[in-house]
Design an enzyme around this catalytic site. Sequence first.
Site, short mmCIF file in Angstrom:
data_model
loop_
_atom_site.label_atom_id
_atom_site.label_comp_id
_atom_site.label_asym_id
_atom_site.label_seq_id
_atom_site.Cartn_x
_atom_site.Cartn_y
_atom_site.Cartn_z
N PRO A 313 0.76 -1.43 0.13
CG PRO A 313 -0.50 -1.33 1.83
CD PRO A 313 0.86 -1.97 1.40
N GLY A 314 0.26 2.27 -0.33
CA GLY A 314 0.96 3.40 -0.36
C GLY A 314 0.04 4.64 0.44
CB CYS A 380 -4.09 31.60 -14.21
SG CYS A 380 -3.77 32.98 -13.25
CD GLU A 381 -4.96 26.02 -16.48
OE1 GLU A 381 -5.97 25.56 -17.00
OE2 GLU A 381 -3.80 26.01 -16.80
CE1 TYR A 409 -0.14 7.84 -5.31
CE2 TYR A 409 -1.67 7.50 -3.77
CZ TYR A 409 -0.85 6.84 -4.51
OH TYR A 409 -0.50 5.76 -4.54
#
Length: 453
Positions: A313-314, A380-381, A409
Amino acid sequence: MSIRHFGLALLLVPALQAQVTTTTLHDALLAARADRAGEPAVAAAFQQLAKEHGTPLYIYDQRYIQGQAAALRSAFAPRFPKLRILYALKANTNPAVIGLLRAEGIGAEVVSQGEIETALKVGYQGTEIMFTSSSKNPAEIRRAIELGTVLNVDSMDELGQVQAEARRQLKQARISFRVNPGVDPHTIHQINTGIAESKFGLHLQGGLAFKAYAAAKAMPEIRIEGVHCHIGSQITETEGYTLTATKMMTFVKELKEKLGLKLDFVDLGGGLGIPYTDGQTLMSPEDLAKALEPVWKAGVATLGYEPTLWLEPGRFFVGGSGFLLTRVNTVKETPIKTFVNVDAGFNTLMRPVMYQAYHRVRVIGRTQDVQKVDIAGDVCETGDILAEARLLPKAKAGDLVVILDAGAYGFSMASEYNARPLPEEVLVDGDAVRVIRRRADFPELFRTATSAK
Ligand SMILES: *Cc1c(COP(=O)(O)O)cnc(C)c1O
């Protein structure tokens, strides 16, 4: 003498009083998770962290990580006498975090040469590393064979390349194959890796995985050590695992009967889910171990030998340990929505945008005037929204907001997009804070640009 003592006592009194009203950093992190981030003592702890380390800031709770490692081991070790647990480094690649897991006796599962080098830096031997990737480059294959790392081979093409490189090095390459078992663990598409149409692994379907083992067996440069699968991420139910384990044990038996192969290990991958919402209940390590035990024991009985069970697992180890602390730049009301604009974005935490992932958000030190807001990033999205339509206490410019469960993550997917230097990472142990990656600065943005003056 006595006066000095008296003086010291006077100095100590305010310090003691302060301790009574504050809380340890570890407790503050737990309190934020328990939706008590509005309390003054909890707020003071986060404000202190922001003052000393700036924002955006990744905060990891050491005890949480150690607790997860202990929970997984205590669920599996009594049921699976031959057990090896690895940590999938890509979830959080900070060396200090990896070091904590290494200290718990956990091995390293990597997906690139960079992660191999990181594992070595933390103190792993090459032989303690498992290297999985569906697309390994020649340098990566060379390095892994040099180090005696297990290469988790993903295609016949790769097998040929590994064989050729091993021959060049006059070595035997240690390998397993990543098998695609064709199981849908019911997680979201982007992290569904074991379904038949995914790019990963050699399919059991059509005998492709079997042919790979038969070919590898005939190669003197190859030492077959095991078999591997990883069906996806953020899996919350046991069924996908038990179905996969059944298929894998059947396959291992086929390898024994038709090829005379006896494997050292069967790796059932990672993917153990964690709760991301308040009150969410899901498969515990204990549930998973209990569900797998009969399948495994039945498989072992028909096999006539017991391979070592590997798990990797992570997220499970680190996800819940992480808190992303960010500061409110502005609050803006539009005719449609209210935006709380913070100093982190998808460059800092990619999961909400990449996976439509839900992360709990807490406003620090506020409890009043609950309103519906979007927590918007500073990239800026249009799509840079970290949390959508949340009912949260009213925040003001300068307030702190903490995003929960950002330990997996999170930083490992962060980028410098919009020329924002990478954030700082700190590790909290009780009431002690350790900087485990300092905040990057502006000159570092141009460090590798050859035309910068
Ligand atoms: C990413 C990955 C893992 C870890 O997945 P989690 O969902 O974080 O547990 C394990 N094995 C492989 C091969 C991976 O690619």
